[in-house]
Design a protein around this motif. Structure first.
Motif, PDB file in Angstrom:
ATOM      1  N   MET A 170       0.831  -1.213   0.000  1.00  0.00           N
ATOM      2  CA  MET A 170       0.000   0.000   0.000  1.00  0.00           C
ATOM      3  C   MET A 170       0.862   1.259   0.000  1.00  0.00           C
ATOM      4  N   LEU A 228      -5.127   3.642   6.099  1.00  0.00           N
ATOM      5  CA  LEU A 228      -4.864   4.193   4.775  1.00  0.00           C
ATOM      6  C   LEU A 228      -4.366   5.628   4.859  1.00  0.00           C
ATOM      7  N   MET A 233      -2.942   7.248   1.659  1.00  0.00           N
ATOM      8  CA  MET A 233      -4.017   7.025   0.688  1.00  0.00           C
ATOM      9  C   MET A 233      -5.286   7.706   1.189  1.00  0.00           C
ATOM     10  N   ALA A 268      -9.500   3.506  -3.080  1.00  0.00           N
ATOM     11  CA  ALA A 268      -8.670   4.528  -2.432  1.00  0.00           C
ATOM     12  C   ALA A 268      -7.773   5.182  -3.470  1.00  0.00           C
TER      13      ALA A 268
END
Ligand SMILES: C[S@@+](CC[C@H](N)C(=O)[O-])C[C@H]1O[C@@H](n2cnc3c(N)ncnc32)[C@H](O)[C@@H]1O
Length: 280
Positions: A170, A228, A233, A268
């Motif tokens: 991520m 996130l 993100m 996202a």
């Protein structure tokens, strides 16, 4: 097999049209899919199929919007499994990078060959173990361009990862060029579910563990949003069953229904880094 079952057993209009989903399976698996009973007789099987076709459709809808509106020119499919998009890519300007565990990818290439499905030149296969390899290095070596807006589909993978594996990937996606988005599904932890769903969770967990790939990562929507943000993100949307049903399944009479609140799908957006600033 569930995407293929959707082509064979569910009513028109299909949620997810995939003319290669049946072909890639070959004769033996095709016979098995043909025998899949309908939604009314096997409601939990139909619910799992509904979730899988909705997530596949959403990823390709996000790609379509990205191509139209954000100049997206790369589609990154992480943990591709038997996803067939690379072989039916309708966008002349979009390059597809399929990333998967080396063992799965080898198996898929054999399946494609046996089915006579040609992999177009716009597609690259990149073998990566998310837990061991540097995704960034492997992508670069395969010609992936971090200066190009990219949509990433990461479907049916996150629950199988460790937190470290999830974060490493991520973090990389968060630094993709502005306009890049990722679509991934995730599961809520057992304790966040009502009792009857805890039993469904246990049954599915036992099945995947027996297949050698146990579920190990869960988030509540609040935990995920925090995670996130910390990774760089922005949550564009985080769909629960009701939102997925309203968008893709409303009014169906063929038993293709979602059940329960365990599975969710998140879109996202990368906060963006200047091209060339990708870091591990
Ligand atoms: C349930 S399948 C999902 C396949 C496909 N995305 C779909 O939606 O049908 C899980 C995929 O994650 C991949 N995967 C799981 N753990 C992985 C890891 N550590 N590194 C790379 N791929 C992994 C598997 O090889 C498999 O292709």
């Amino acid at each position: 097999m569930r995407r293929a079952a959707h082509q064979l057993h569910d009513a028109e209009p299909l949620v997810f049209e995939d003319p290669l989903a049946v072909r890639i399976l070959g004769k033996e698996h095709f016979e098995e899919v043909k025998r899949t009973p309908d939604g009314a007789k096997r409601p939990f099987s139909a619910a799992l199929r509904a979730f899988m076709v909705v997530r596949a459709r959403l990823a390709e809808d996000v790609l379509a919007a990205g191509v139209r509106e954000q100049g997206v020119r790369q589609y990154l499919v992480l943990g591709a499994g038997l996803d067939t998009f690379a072989c039916r890519n309708p966008y002349a300007k979009v390059r597809v990078f399929e990333v998967d565990h080396p063992a799965t990818q080898k198996w898929k290439e054999e399946m494609l060959k046996a089915a006579g499905i040609v992999v177009p030149a716009s597609a690259r296969f990149v073998a990566v173990d998310f837990e061991k390899d540097s995704l960034r290095a492997k992508l670069k070596a395969a010609g992936f361009d971090d200066g190009v807006p990219t949509v990433t589909a990461w479907l049916g993978v996150v629950p199988y990862l460790t937190m470290e594996g999830f974060r490493a990937t991520m973090r990389l996606l968060a630094r993709f060029r502005e306009g890049s988005e990722v679509v991934f599904d995730y599961s809520q932890p057992r304790e966040a579910l009502p009792p009857v769903e805890q039993l469904m969770h246990d049954s599915l967990s036992a099945r995947v563990a027996m297949a050698g790939e146990p579920f190990q990562l869960f988030f509540t929507p609040e935990q995920l949003a925090q995670e996130l943000e910390w990774l760089g993100m922005r949550v564009v949307e985080d769909l629960d069953g009701a939102a997925m049903t309203a968008r893709y399944l409303a009014g169906r009479k063929d038993g293709l229904l979602l059940r329960g609140k365990a599975g969710r799908i998140c879109v996202a957006a990368a906060m963006g880094a200047k091209a060339g600033e990708m870091r591990d």
